[in-house]
Design an enzyme around this catalytic site. Sequence first.
Site, mmCIF file in Angstrom:
data_model
loop_
_atom_site.group_PDB
_atom_site.id
_atom_site.type_symbol
_atom_site.label_atom_id
_atom_site.label_comp_id
_atom_site.label_asym_id
_atom_site.label_seq_id
_atom_site.Cartn_x
_atom_site.Cartn_y
_atom_site.Cartn_z
ATOM 1 C CG ASP A 86 -1.176 -0.096 8.129
ATOM 2 O OD1 ASP A 86 -2.059 0.776 8.280
ATOM 3 O OD2 ASP A 86 -0.015 0.163 7.786
ATOM 4 C CE LYS A 118 0.935 1.519 4.338
ATOM 5 N NZ LYS A 118 1.563 2.833 4.631
#
Length: 289
Positions: free
Chosen positions: A134, A11
Amino acid sequence: MMKLAIPAPAKINLGLEIVRRRSDGYHDVVTVLQALEFGDTIHLAETNAESIDGQPSVAGLTHQSDLAFRAAYELRKLIAPHRGVNIHVEKRIPVAAGLGGGSSNAAAVLLGLEALWGANRASVHQVARSLGTDVSFFLDPQTTLGLGRGDDLRPLSAAPRRWVVLARPERSLSTPAVYAKSLPDHWSGGRNTLALVDAIQDGRIEHSLLLNNLQAAAMSLVPEIEVILKSLLKTGARPALVSGSGPTCFGLYNEENTAQAAQHELAEHGWWTTKTRFRESAVSPEELR
């Protein structure tokens, strides 16, 4: 015995602004997380043994310090105490790079074990939350607004597709060290990133709105980051930013050929680099093969 291969995407943070320092020592942030097509692959294989086996994803880690293995241990304690699995991480995402590799690996293990062990989604989310902010994002890796500590996740419309060039120096950075170096003078409270959210919802990416409050701190710790960012801008990236707490930098491009040329140019400097693009959607059942 069933086997699965699960994508574990990297990401980037399209925006990351610090709102305040919390009383618990963490920070409230406003961030937009964007999953990429580039990433690791997690291979899971059921076993007859009542154990979790396999080599840690990074040399020097133990099972208990590797998030991928911790995810399996925690889910097994919760729902399947007598099940076994072998885990192999096909590693491509650099370690401690600001790309979420460890968290993505953990989420991919949880998604795979949900299928192999018949875990319910509530248990999977419970374990993900216990492992870090996350990990929950990577259970559903799409364009997402993160608030609070980054763990208040709100899915957005998919951001317009962009090609991405990633590049990083050799030196790693620890997230606590970067946050410790970041000063309130660097913080901007979230207005830019919330405006970016509005633009994304309208089908636009306004590159002037992309901002990372941790970038100045990361550059002060690893000055080579500034050189990489300037190199990305020279190749036509709009914008070029540090991802998360760094040290990986990214540039966004409209055209694949421009991104490809940029990736080759940065590779000539000796930096680790790769070309990818925004991931369009979350991991689908068809991708668990």
